[in-house]
Design a protein around this motif. Structure first.
Motif, PDB file in Angstrom:
ATOM      1  N   VAL A   1      46.648  29.885  34.437  1.00  0.00           N
ATOM      2  CA  VAL A   1      48.107  29.820  34.578  1.00  0.00           C
ATOM      3  C   VAL A   1      48.738  30.499  33.549  1.00  0.00           C
ATOM      4  O   VAL A   1      50.091  30.345  33.312  1.00  0.00           O
ATOM      5  CB  VAL A   1      48.406  27.986  34.609  1.00  0.00           C
TER       6      VAL A   1
ATOM      7  N   ASP B   1      50.130  34.405  32.210  1.00  0.00           N
ATOM      8  CA  ASP B   1      50.963  35.535  32.960  1.00  0.00           C
ATOM      9  C   ASP B   1      50.001  36.676  32.969  1.00  0.00           C
ATOM     10  O   ASP B   1      49.958  37.347  33.981  1.00  0.00           O
ATOM     11  CB  ASP B   1      52.305  35.963  32.024  1.00  0.00           C
TER      12      ASP B   1
ATOM     13  N   GLY C   1      47.746  35.932  36.012  1.00  0.00           N
ATOM     14  CA  GLY C   1      48.487  36.151  37.033  1.00  0.00           C
ATOM     15  C   GLY C   1      48.737  37.547  37.622  1.00  0.00           C
ATOM     16  O   GLY C   1      48.595  37.667  38.757  1.00  0.00           O
TER      17      GLY C   1
ATOM     18  N   PRO D   1      43.868  39.067  38.092  1.00  0.00           N
ATOM     19  CA  PRO D   1      42.951  37.977  38.211  1.00  0.00           C
ATOM     20  C   PRO D   1      41.569  38.245  37.746  1.00  0.00           C
ATOM     21  O   PRO D   1      40.986  37.492  37.451  1.00  0.00           O
ATOM     22  CB  PRO D   1      43.060  37.755  39.661  1.00  0.00           C
TER      23      PRO D   1
END
Length: 702
Positions: free
Chosen positions: A412, A414, A417, A420
Motif C-alpha cells: 500500500v 506509492d 503502487g 509492483p
C-alpha cells in the motif's frame, strides 16, 4: 538438378519488439520445413533467419526450381468392388480412375495386394514435383498462418475494398531464386526484388536486391539496416561494452537478456550513447531507478565495479547523427521526470512507518473466497509461529512473527503502487528506515524468494520461516477453495510456490515434517475438505519428483525414494545417493526382485500381517537361516539408518541376498498349517520393514 539460393522478405510496419525474435524464427522455420516437405531443398540446404523491426526474412541455400517427381501407390478399393466376376472393371473403379486422370486402359496394370483381410487394388503413378512457385506459395501461406502473432490487426488493401489480417500492415514482398523473382503473392502483395531501408538514414528510398545472396550486405549498405537479429544484438552488446569502458572505473552496463532482446527489436541501426542524470537521485534505492530506466525508457543503467548504480546510463539510439548532443540531451530530459517521481514516492513513503500501513491491508482484496490481504497476513503469522515452534527457536519465532506482520505492508505504498515488481524490496528499505532489526528487514524482502528457478533462497532463518509460511498459506488457501492448476494453466503460480518450499526444506535441511506443515496450514481454512491434505501433499511430491528428475536422477531412483513419502525432505538427497549406491551392488537386482515378490505376497495375504516371528515355529533350515541373518544384519542397518547413514544401511542389508534366495528356494510360505503360514508371513513382513526404511526397493526391480 541445378539449385540456387532463395530469399524471401516480408516488409511491414514496426513489429512488436518483445515478440520479434520469436516471429523471425517461426517465419523462417516454418517456411524451410514446408519447402523440405515438398522436396525443394536438400539435406545440404541451410536456413538463415532475418528479423528487424520492419521485416521478416529467410535465406535458404540450395533450393531447386522444381521438386523431384514421386512414385505414388494409391489404394483404390477392394477387388470385390472394383472387378466383377469376369474380371472386368466396374463403373465404380472406372469413375475412381477417371478422378485420378486415368481410364480403362490402366486396369490391366493395377496391382493386387492384401489390405487387412481383403485383397485391394492399387494404382501406381508418378506425381510431378511442385514447381518452386507452387511450393513457395504454399510454404509462405503456411508460414504466415502459423506465426505466433501476439495480436492480429485487420487492415484494408490499396483497392479500398479488400482487407487482410496480419500482425502489422505489410507493404512489400521479395521472393528471389538466385536473381530471378519467383511469381508468388501474399497479403495482397506481389513478389518483386525491392524493399525499403532505414526510415531516416537509408541511402536510397528503395533498396533493390539483385540476388538472394546480396540481401544482408545490400540492405546494410544501401538501407542502413542490420537485417539479422543476432548480428544486431551482438553489435549492441559490443557497443554497450565499449561505451562502458570509455566511462571507466570498471563501469559495466546492467545485464538483462530480456531488455537486450527488446531493444534489438526496436532498432535497425543501433548506436549506443552515454547519458547522465543528477547525482542527487542516487539517494533513492537503486532498484527503483534501475527499474524505471529499464521498464519505462529501455535504457541500460551503468553500474560501478562494486555493482552500485552510477549516475550514467546508456541509450541505444536508432540513428547516427554527426552531432549526437541533441539525442543525448533529449533522453536526459525524458528520464529526469521519471527519476523525480521515484524520488518523490520514496520520500513520501518514508513519512509513514510500515506498521502504520498494516491496517490498510484490510481494505485490499486478496481473493474473493479467501478475504483480504489483512486476513492473509494473520494466517501467514500463524503458520510462521508454528514453523518456528517446530524448529524450537524462540528468537526466530519472535522475528518471524514481526516480519510476517509487516511483509505485505509495502503493497500500500506509492512506490510499489507504481512499480509492483519492487514489492518486498521496498519493504526492506522502509523497515530499515523504521529502525527494525536487519534480520526482520531482510526477511521482509526475502519472503518472496525463490521467485523463479535458480533464484537465491532467503538469507537468514527468519526469512526462511516467513517464506515457507507465505507459500504454504497460498497453496493451502487455493487448494482449500478448489483453485488447483489445470494442464499448463497455473494463474496463481502454485507450482512455483511448491517448488520453492521443496528447495528451502531440502537445501537448508530443515528438521520439519511436510505432513505437519500441510496440516497446520490447512487447519486455518474451514473450506478444506478431508481429501485436501492428500491432494496438496501429492502436488508437492509431484513437483519434487519432477525437480529431481531434472537434476539427473532416474525415474526408478526417484520413484523408489518418494514411494515412502519421506516427511523430512532434507533426507531425500541422502536417500537417493543410497539408492544409487545400492543399485550398483551385484546383490541389488536379486534383492529388489525379492522385495517386489514379498510385497505381492503380503498384499495377497488375508488381513493385516503382523510383523512378528516365533522362533519355535521356524521349522525349515532356510527360514531359520534367514531369521538368524536378519537378527544379525537388521539391527546394524537400523542403527546406520537412525544415524543418517542411509548408504551404509542399504549396503549392510545386501548381506541378506543369500538367505533370502535360499528361503524362496526351500520354503513354502503359504503352508497349510495356519500357525506356520502366519509365522512365515510375519518373517517376510519383518524383512520387508527392515529393507524398505530408506526406499521402496521393489521399485528398482526390472
Amino acid at each position: 538438378m541445378a539449385t540456387q539460393n532463395l530469399l524471401v522478405e516480408l516488409f511491414v510496419e514496426e513489429l512488436p519488439p518483445k515478440a520479434l525474435r520469436k516471429l523471425g524464427d517461426a517465419f523462417a522455420g516454418v517456411l524451410f520445413e514446408q519447402l523440405k516437405t515438398q522436396g525443394l531443398v536438400t539435406s545440404e540446404s541451410k536456413l538463415t533467419s532475418y528479423a528487424s523491426p520492419r521485416r521478416l526474412a529467410a535465406h535458404v541455400t540450395a533450393v531447386a526450381s522444381h521438386g523431384a517427381d514421386k512414385a505414388v501407390s494409391q489404394k483404390l478399393m477392394p477387388v470385390s468392388v472394383g472387378l466383377d466376376t469376369a474380371g472386368n472393371a466396374t463403373p465404380a473403379l472406372l469413375k475412381k480412375l477417371q478422378a485420378l486422370g486415368a481410364d480403362a486402359s490402366a486396369v490391366p496394370g493395377l496391382k493386387r495386394a492384401m489390405d487387412g483381410k481383403a485383397e485391394a487394388l492399387f494404382y501406381d503413378s508418378n506425381v510431378k514435383g511442385a514447381t518452386l512457385a507452387e511450393g513457395l506459395q504454399k510454404a509462405l501461406d503456411e508460414s504466415i498462418a502459423k506465426l505466433p502473432i501476439p495480436k492480429v490487426m485487420t487492415y484494408q488493401l490499396a483497392d479500398g475494398w479488400s482487407d487482410v489480417k496480419f500482425v502489422r500492415p505489410a507493404h512489400s514482398l521479395i521472393a528471389l531464386h538466385g536473381g530471378e523473382v519467383v511469381p508468388i503473392e501474399v497479403l495482397g502483395l506481389k513478389a518483386g526484388n525491392q524493399t525499403r531501408g532505414h526510415r531516416f538514414e537509408a541511402a536510397a528510398e528503395t533498396v533493390v536486391i539483385r540476388n538472394a545472396d546480396d540481401y544482408a550486405a545490400t540492405l546494410e549498405k544501401d538501407g542502413s539496416v542490420i537485417a539479422s537479429f543476432e548480428a544486431r544484438r551482438a553489435e549492441i552488446v559490443r557497443q554497450l561494452a565499449d561505451a562502458a569502458a570509455k566511462v571507466g572505473g570498471g563501469a559495466k552496463a546492467i545485464e538483462d537478456e530480456a531488455l537486450l532482446d527488446e531493444v534489438t527489436g526496436l532498432v535497425e541501426r543501433p548506436n549506443v550513447l552515454t547519458c547522465e542524470f543528477e547525482k542527487e537521485f542516487l539517494e533513492v534505492p537503486q532498484e527503483c531507478l534501475i527499474l524505471t530506466m529499464k521498464a519505462n525508457q529501455k535504457y541500460f543503467p551503468l553500474l560501478d565495479a562494486a555493482g552500485k548504480l552510477t549516475n550514467k546510463f546508456l541509450v541505444v539510439s536508432n540513428i547516427r547523427p554527426d552531432d549526437a548532443s541533441a539525442v543525448i540531451g533529449g533522453n536526459e530530459r525524458v528520464v529526469r521526470p521519471r527519476l523525480a517521481d521515484a524520488k518523490f514516492f520514496f520520500d513520501q513513503d518514508r513519512k509513514k512507518t510500515l506498521e502504520s500501513r498494516v491496517a490498510g491491508l484490510s481494505k485490499v482484496v486478496y481473493h474473493n473466497k479467501l478475504g483480504t490481504q489483512g486476513e492473509r497476513v494473520e494466517r501467514v503469522r500463524a503458520i510462521a509461529k508454528a514453523i518456528a515452534a517446530l524448529l524450537g527457536d524462540t528468537q526466530v519465532a519472535a522475528q518471524a512473527d514481526r516480519a510476517a506482520q509487516l511483509a505485505k505492508a509495502d503493497l500500500v505504498t506509492d512506490m510499489v503502487g507504481e512499480f509492483p515488481e519492487l514489492q518486498g524490496t521496498m519493504g526492506r528499505y522502509y523497515a530499515l528506515n523504521d529502525g527494525l532489526a536487519l534480520d526482520v528487514a531482510d526477511a521482509i524482502e526475502d519472503h518472496y524468494k525463490p521467485r523463479f528457478a535458480g533464484d537465491t533462497l532467503p538469507r537468514n532463518p527468519t526469512g526462511l520461516v516467513v517464506a515457507i509460511a507465505d507459500k504454504l498459506e497460498t497453496l493451502a488457501g487455493l487448494f482449500a477453495v478448489g483453485q488447483l492448476p489445470t494442464g499448463d494453466k497455473d494463474p496463481f503460480a502454485l507450482r512455483r510456490h511448491a517448488l520453492g518450499i521443496v528447495r528451502m526444506l531440502m537445501e537448508k535441511d530443515l528438521s520439519l515434517s511436510l505432513g505437519d506443515l500441510v496440516a497446520k496450514a490447512l487447519g486455518l481454512f474451514p473450506q478444506a475438505g478431508a481429501e485436501t491434505a492428500q491432494q496438496l501433499s501429492d502436488f508437492i511430491y509431484d513437483r519434487l519428483a519432477g525437480s529431481l528428475r531434472e537434476q539427473g536422477y532416474s525415474a526408478q531412483e526417484v520413484d523408489a525414494v518418494l514411494a515412502l513419502r519421506p516427511q523430512r525432505l532434507g533426507d531425500v538427497a541422502k536417500r537417493l545417493a543410497a539408492v544409487r549406491a545400492f543399485a550398483a551392488l551385484p546383490e541389488a537386482p536379486a534383492l529388489a526382485a525379492a522385495n517386489k515378490r514379498i510385497g505381492n505376497i503380503l498384499k495377497k495375504a488375508d488381513g493385516t500381517v503382523d510383523a512378528h516371528v516365533s522362533e519355535v515355529l521356524l521349522k525349515e533350515p532356510a527360514e531359520q537361516a534367514l531369521y538368524a541373518a536378519m537378527k544379525d544384519v537388521a539391527p546394524k542397518a537400523g542403527k546406520q539408518f537412525e544415524s543418517g547413514d542411509h548408504t551404509g544401511s542399504l549396503q549392510t542389508l545386501a548381506a541378506l541376498r543369500g538367505p533370502v534366495d535360499a528361503f524362496f528356494d526351500g520354503v513354502m510360505v503359504n503352508a497349510e498349517e495356519t500357525d506356520l503360514r502366519l509365522n512365515r508371513l510375519g518373517l517376510l513382513a519383518t524383512l520387508h520393514q527392515a529393507m524398505n526404511r530408506v526406499a521402496d526397493l521393489s521399485r528398482l526391480a526390472t
